[in-house]
Design a protein around this motif. Structure first.
Motif, PDB file in Angstrom:
ATOM      1  N   UNK A  40     -13.005  12.080   9.512  1.00  0.00           N
ATOM      2  CA  UNK A  40     -14.132  11.329   8.964  1.00  0.00           C
ATOM      3  C   UNK A  40     -14.702  10.485  10.099  1.00  0.00           C
ATOM      4  N   UNK A  41     -16.005  10.614  10.360  1.00  0.00           N
ATOM      5  CA  UNK A  41     -16.646   9.884  11.447  1.00  0.00           C
ATOM      6  C   UNK A  41     -17.722   8.973  10.889  1.00  0.00           C
ATOM      7  N   UNK A  42     -17.666   7.699  11.254  1.00  0.00           N
ATOM      8  CA  UNK A  42     -18.647   6.706  10.822  1.00  0.00           C
ATOM      9  C   UNK A  42     -19.301   6.110  12.060  1.00  0.00           C
ATOM     10  N   UNK A  43     -20.636   6.042  12.054  1.00  0.00           N
ATOM     11  CA  UNK A  43     -21.384   5.454  13.165  1.00  0.00           C
ATOM     12  C   UNK A  43     -22.203   4.288  12.604  1.00  0.00           C
ATOM     13  N   UNK A  44     -21.986   3.088  13.123  1.00  0.00           N
ATOM     14  CA  UNK A  44     -22.634   1.909  12.539  1.00  0.00           C
ATOM     15  C   UNK A  44     -22.745   0.793  13.580  1.00  0.00           C
ATOM     16  N   UNK A  45     -23.549  -0.232  13.257  1.00  0.00           N
ATOM     17  CA  UNK A  45     -23.692  -1.407  14.109  1.00  0.00           C
ATOM     18  C   UNK A  45     -22.928  -2.577  13.519  1.00  0.00           C
ATOM     19  N   UNK A  60     -29.513 -10.491   0.868  1.00  0.00           N
ATOM     20  CA  UNK A  60     -29.726 -10.938  -0.523  1.00  0.00           C
ATOM     21  C   UNK A  60     -29.029 -10.026  -1.525  1.00  0.00           C
ATOM     22  N   UNK A  61     -28.553 -10.621  -2.595  1.00  0.00           N
ATOM     23  CA  UNK A  61     -27.981  -9.830  -3.680  1.00  0.00           C
ATOM     24  C   UNK A  61     -29.079  -9.003  -4.358  1.00  0.00           C
ATOM     25  N   UNK A  62     -28.723  -7.764  -4.699  1.00  0.00           N
ATOM     26  CA  UNK A  62     -29.657  -6.897  -5.409  1.00  0.00           C
ATOM     27  C   UNK A  62     -30.631  -6.152  -4.533  1.00  0.00           C
ATOM     28  N   UNK A  63     -30.585  -6.381  -3.207  1.00  0.00           N
ATOM     29  CA  UNK A  63     -31.486  -5.693  -2.280  1.00  0.00           C
ATOM     30  C   UNK A  63     -30.740  -4.612  -1.511  1.00  0.00           C
ATOM     31  N   UNK A  64     -31.456  -3.541  -1.165  1.00  0.00           N
ATOM     32  CA  UNK A  64     -30.849  -2.470  -0.380  1.00  0.00           C
ATOM     33  C   UNK A  64     -30.558  -2.981   1.027  1.00  0.00           C
ATOM     34  N   UNK A  65     -29.421  -2.599   1.594  1.00  0.00           N
ATOM     35  CA  UNK A  65     -28.979  -3.064   2.918  1.00  0.00           C
ATOM     36  C   UNK A  65     -28.548  -1.849   3.726  1.00  0.00           C
ATOM     37  N   UNK A  66     -28.825  -1.896   5.018  1.00  0.00           N
ATOM     38  CA  UNK A  66     -28.513  -0.760   5.897  1.00  0.00           C
ATOM     39  C   UNK A  66     -27.029  -0.648   6.222  1.00  0.00           C
ATOM     40  N   UNK A  67     -26.225  -1.558   5.711  1.00  0.00           N
ATOM     41  CA  UNK A  67     -24.773  -1.548   5.906  1.00  0.00           C
ATOM     42  C   UNK A  67     -24.424  -1.736   7.381  1.00  0.00           C
ATOM     43  N   UNK A  68     -25.046  -2.749   7.961  1.00  0.00           N
ATOM     44  CA  UNK A  68     -24.836  -3.042   9.374  1.00  0.00           C
ATOM     45  C   UNK A  68     -26.083  -3.668   9.942  1.00  0.00           C
ATOM     46  N   UNK A  69     -26.575  -3.129  11.056  1.00  0.00           N
ATOM     47  CA  UNK A  69     -27.806  -3.611  11.686  1.00  0.00           C
ATOM     48  C   UNK A  69     -28.436  -2.458  12.445  1.00  0.00           C
ATOM     49  N   UNK A  70     -29.696  -2.681  12.887  1.00  0.00           N
ATOM     50  CA  UNK A  70     -30.410  -1.664  13.666  1.00  0.00           C
ATOM     51  C   UNK A  70     -30.492  -0.344  12.893  1.00  0.00           C
ATOM     52  N   UNK A  71     -30.127   0.761  13.541  1.00  0.00           N
ATOM     53  CA  UNK A  71     -30.163   2.055  12.852  1.00  0.00           C
ATOM     54  C   UNK A  71     -29.159   2.055  11.709  1.00  0.00           C
ATOM     55  N   UNK A  72     -29.510   2.775  10.650  1.00  0.00           N
ATOM     56  CA  UNK A  72     -28.640   2.807   9.470  1.00  0.00           C
ATOM     57  C   UNK A  72     -27.297   3.461   9.784  1.00  0.00           C
ATOM     58  N   UNK A  73     -26.328   3.168   8.959  1.00  0.00           N
ATOM     59  CA  UNK A  73     -24.968   3.694   9.116  1.00  0.00           C
ATOM     60  C   UNK A  73     -24.906   5.146   8.649  1.00  0.00           C
ATOM     61  N   UNK A  74     -24.147   5.976   9.368  1.00  0.00           N
ATOM     62  CA  UNK A  74     -23.954   7.374   8.965  1.00  0.00           C
ATOM     63  C   UNK A  74     -22.478   7.679   8.811  1.00  0.00           C
ATOM     64  N   UNK A  75     -22.183   8.671   7.967  1.00  0.00           N
ATOM     65  CA  UNK A  75     -20.811   9.138   7.771  1.00  0.00           C
ATOM     66  C   UNK A  75     -20.820  10.657   7.759  1.00  0.00           C
ATOM     67  N   UNK A  76     -19.772  11.254   8.332  1.00  0.00           N
ATOM     68  CA  UNK A  76     -19.693  12.716   8.418  1.00  0.00           C
ATOM     69  C   UNK A  76     -18.253  13.151   8.195  1.00  0.00           C
ATOM     70  N   UNK A  77     -18.051  14.239   7.440  1.00  0.00           N
ATOM     71  CA  UNK A  77     -16.705  14.763   7.214  1.00  0.00           C
ATOM     72  C   UNK A  77     -16.778  16.266   7.016  1.00  0.00           C
ATOM     73  N   UNK A  78     -15.661  16.950   7.317  1.00  0.00           N
ATOM     74  CA  UNK A  78     -15.646  18.408   7.377  1.00  0.00           C
ATOM     75  C   UNK A  78     -15.215  19.109   6.112  1.00  0.00           C
TER      76      UNK A  78
END
Length: 217
Positions: A40-45, A60-78
């Motif tokens: 499992x590979x995660x790329x995040x700020x 803020x509560x209830x708002x969408x968040x990029x789960x980090x900063x800058x470019x959004x976080x990605x996850x990859x698995x095989x």
């Protein structure tokens, strides 16, 4: 003088060979975790608290968040993975989160190359998972994602920042896939060992030379 010139040339060559980059306020990190027979590979700020109130204010509560900063976080698995009770097909996804005071919603999105949340499209969400929250005794200065509590085909995924910890359980969706891959890896290893043994058995043998000293005449 020659030694000084040589030292300057050496330092200059090292500087040319070194790749430099601008210092990042929220440094990027790639986390690659072995998980059973896959990864499992995660790329995040990793933004920092910097004496700010994070959840309910900066995020803020209830708002969408990029789960980090800058470019959004990605996850990859095989292999297909179950997050809580939701099965996710093997592949690469962008992760977003919607924090609330007592839970988070984790979004798996088909969006690619997302930067921030300005172009977030909820219609591209594959599904969402509810994350449980707990408080952290020792505040985490820089946002971090980590894996822990490993079992044979299961582990926990944690999202931690300031005094808040969100987590979910991951497990492989298909035990048959694990069994099949394990058997294939076993056969491959046995084949390689057999080939190595054949090479050793067929290696030409060198006859020992007679090193017994001849009598003097």
């Amino acid at each position: 003088m020659k030694r000084l010139l040589l030292s300057m040339l050496l330092i200059g060559s090292l500087a040319i060979g070194q790749e430099f980059q601008e210092a990042a306020v929220s440094p990027r990190q790639t986390l690659k975790q072995n998980f059973s027979v896959t990864n499992v590979t995660v790329d995040y700020s990793r933004p920092s608290v910097n004496e700010r109130k994070i959840f309910g204010d900066l995020v803020p509560f209830g708002n969408i968040w990029r789960l980090g900063a800058n470019a959004a976080t990605t996850i990859e698995f095989g292999l297909d993975i179950i997050f809580n009770d939701q099965t996710v097909t093997a592949g690469k996804y962008t992760l977003f989160a919607t924090p609330h005071a007592d839970y988070w919603t984790l979004h798996f999105s088909r969006m690619t190359n997302a930067r921030g949340t300005s172009n977030y499209d909820p219609n591209l969400d594959i599904f969402t998972v509810t994350l449980k929250l707990s408080q952290i005794d020792e505040p985490v200065e820089s946002f971090q994602i980590r894996f822990d509590n490993f079992e044979e085909n299961q582990m926990e995924m944690y999202f931690e920042w300031a005094n808040t910890r969100a987590h979910t359980t991951l497990r492989l969706a298909n035990d048959a896939d694990v069994q099949k891959i394990s058997e294939e890896m076993k056969h491959k290893r046995e084949k390689e060992q057999k080939e190595q043994q054949n090479l050793q058995d067929n290696r030409p043998r060198v006859k020992p030379t007679n090193t017994t000293p001849q009598p003097m005449r």
